[in-house]
Design a protein around this motif. Structure first.
Motif, PDB file in Angstrom:
ATOM      1  N   GLY A  50      -7.985  50.492  71.139  1.00  0.00           N
ATOM      2  CA  GLY A  50      -8.639  50.204  72.793  1.00  0.00           C
ATOM      3  C   GLY A  50      -9.587  51.344  72.828  1.00  0.00           C
ATOM      4  N   VAL A  51     -10.587  51.783  74.158  1.00  0.00           N
ATOM      5  CA  VAL A  51     -11.354  52.654  74.324  1.00  0.00           C
ATOM      6  C   VAL A  51     -10.307  53.658  75.091  1.00  0.00           C
ATOM      7  CG1 VAL A  51     -13.360  52.383  75.249  1.00  0.00           C
ATOM      8  CG2 VAL A  51     -13.250  51.493  73.683  1.00  0.00           C
ATOM      9  N   ALA A  52     -10.588  54.621  74.363  1.00  0.00           N
ATOM     10  CA  ALA A  52      -9.688  55.562  75.229  1.00  0.00           C
ATOM     11  C   ALA A  52     -10.439  55.970  77.208  1.00  0.00           C
ATOM     12  CB  ALA A  52      -9.762  56.904  75.019  1.00  0.00           C
ATOM     13  N   GLY A  53      -9.241  55.835  78.411  1.00  0.00           N
ATOM     14  CA  GLY A  53      -9.840  56.008  79.618  1.00  0.00           C
ATOM     15  C   GLY A  53     -11.165  57.550  79.660  1.00  0.00           C
ATOM     16  N   HIS A  54     -11.413  56.632  80.097  1.00  0.00           N
ATOM     17  CA  HIS A  54     -13.548  57.627  80.299  1.00  0.00           C
ATOM     18  C   HIS A  54     -14.215  57.148  81.372  1.00  0.00           C
ATOM     19  CE1 HIS A  54     -14.184  53.758  78.541  1.00  0.00           C
ATOM     20  NE2 HIS A  54     -15.808  53.908  79.469  1.00  0.00           N
ATOM     21  N   VAL A  55     -14.600  57.829  82.150  1.00  0.00           N
ATOM     22  CA  VAL A  55     -15.985  57.927  83.385  1.00  0.00           C
ATOM     23  C   VAL A  55     -17.284  57.355  82.585  1.00  0.00           C
ATOM     24  CG1 VAL A  55     -16.421  58.778  85.463  1.00  0.00           C
ATOM     25  CG2 VAL A  55     -14.320  58.843  85.464  1.00  0.00           C
ATOM     26  N   GLU A  56     -17.642  56.841  83.313  1.00  0.00           N
ATOM     27  CA  GLU A  56     -19.060  56.153  83.262  1.00  0.00           C
ATOM     28  C   GLU A  56     -19.916  56.689  84.226  1.00  0.00           C
ATOM     29  OE1 GLU A  56     -23.099  57.259  82.339  1.00  0.00           O
ATOM     30  OE2 GLU A  56     -21.826  56.049  80.693  1.00  0.00           O
ATOM     31  N   ARG A  95     -12.153  53.932  82.832  1.00  0.00           N
ATOM     32  CA  ARG A  95     -11.577  52.859  82.768  1.00  0.00           C
ATOM     33  C   ARG A  95     -10.699  53.206  81.112  1.00  0.00           C
ATOM     34  NH1 ARG A  95     -17.483  51.556  82.775  1.00  0.00           N
ATOM     35  NH2 ARG A  95     -17.467  53.020  84.561  1.00  0.00           N
ATOM     36  N   SER A  96     -10.210  51.704  80.834  1.00  0.00           N
ATOM     37  CA  SER A  96     -10.014  52.228  79.669  1.00  0.00           C
ATOM     38  C   SER A  96      -9.889  50.452  79.064  1.00  0.00           C
ATOM     39  CB  SER A  96      -8.325  52.674  78.778  1.00  0.00           C
ATOM     40  OG  SER A  96      -7.417  52.768  79.831  1.00  0.00           O
ATOM     41  N   LEU A  97     -10.198  50.447  77.854  1.00  0.00           N
ATOM     42  CA  LEU A  97      -9.926  48.895  76.942  1.00  0.00           C
ATOM     43  C   LEU A  97      -8.390  49.687  76.056  1.00  0.00           C
ATOM     44  CD1 LEU A  97     -13.650  47.952  76.642  1.00  0.00           C
ATOM     45  CD2 LEU A  97     -11.744  47.036  78.863  1.00  0.00           C
ATOM     46  N   ALA A  98      -8.148  48.067  75.897  1.00  0.00           N
ATOM     47  CA  ALA A  98      -7.335  47.685  74.867  1.00  0.00           C
ATOM     48  C   ALA A  98      -7.208  46.395  74.153  1.00  0.00           C
ATOM     49  CB  ALA A  98      -5.571  48.298  75.974  1.00  0.00           C
ATOM     50  N   ALA A  99      -7.417  46.726  72.942  1.00  0.00           N
ATOM     51  CA  ALA A  99      -7.218  44.708  72.339  1.00  0.00           C
ATOM     52  C   ALA A  99      -6.054  44.120  72.811  1.00  0.00           C
ATOM     53  CB  ALA A  99      -8.365  44.856  71.459  1.00  0.00           C
ATOM     54  N   GLY A 100      -5.987  43.120  72.338  1.00  0.00           N
ATOM     55  CA  GLY A 100      -5.071  42.059  71.826  1.00  0.00           C
ATOM     56  C   GLY A 100      -4.444  42.060  70.777  1.00  0.00           C
ATOM     57  N   PRO A 101      -3.372  41.240  70.260  1.00  0.00           N
ATOM     58  CA  PRO A 101      -2.652  40.510  68.495  1.00  0.00           C
ATOM     59  C   PRO A 101      -4.130  40.073  67.967  1.00  0.00           C
ATOM     60  CG  PRO A 101      -2.201  38.777  70.285  1.00  0.00           C
ATOM     61  CD  PRO A 101      -2.645  40.600  71.140  1.00  0.00           C
ATOM     62  N   ASP A 102      -5.216  39.429  68.995  1.00  0.00           N
ATOM     63  CA  ASP A 102      -6.502  39.184  67.960  1.00  0.00           C
ATOM     64  C   ASP A 102      -7.417  39.624  67.771  1.00  0.00           C
ATOM     65  OD1 ASP A 102      -4.486  36.963  67.396  1.00  0.00           O
ATOM     66  OD2 ASP A 102      -5.477  36.026  69.352  1.00  0.00           O
TER      67      ASP A 102
END
Length: 163
Positions: A50-56, A95-102
């Motif tokens: 994932g990409v940890a929570g951050h603010v642009e 925002r933060s992003l999390a990848a799934g199993p693929d």
């Protein structure tokens, strides 16, 4: 006299995703044409990464999912991401992003940032050398982390250098 870049295809996101090795992560591609007003990257997150929570704070970012799956988390809740999803992330939104199993592969587009400049401190603050910020500069895309404790680049997801 500056040369105007020619318009045209600059990459094939489907090929980038298809040809990426299992261990490939971070920026698979960067827009590098001279004289551009935009920056763009194709980012691949490993499965469950994932990409940890951050603010642009300064730039709106457009994200287009090109492969894999995952989730986007904002104050408005969680949104599932799949190929074809296009997301607008206004500046100032956490925002933060999390990848799934693929894993998750996505294209980002935003206004180009001006180059970084490092200047000495004003004389009234003691002068001397400017603080070294290298541990906060992403080795993948050159983005300067806004948070001193950041472990991953908020622009491309690449791990920052160890402190």
């Amino acid at each position: 006299m500056s040369r105007t870049p020619a318009p045209g295809a600059v990459t094939d996101t489907a090929r980038l995703f298809r040809d990426a090795a299992d261990g490939d992560r971070g920026a698979l591609w960067r827009l590098a044409e001279p004289g551009r007003q935009l920056d763009s990257n194709v980012i691949r997150l490993a499965p469950e990464a994932g990409v940890a929570g951050h603010v642009e704070p300064d730039l709106d970012v457009l994200v287009c999912v090109v492969g894999g799956s995952g989730w986007l988390e904002t104050a408005g809740g969680s949104q599932q991401l799949a190929p074809g999803a296009v997301v607008w992330l206004p500046h100032g939104v956490r925002r933060s992003l999390a990848a799934g199993p693929d894993g998750l592969c996505y294209l980002t587009v935003h206004r180009r940032r001006p180059g970084l400049t490092i200047a000495s401190a004003p004389a009234e603050h003691g002068g001397g050398e400017a603080a070294c910020l290298l541990q906060l500069v992403c080795p993948g895309c050159g983005h300067l982390a806004q948070e001193s404790g950041a472990r991953f680049c908020s622009r491309c997801g690449e791990e920052l250098p160890p402190r």
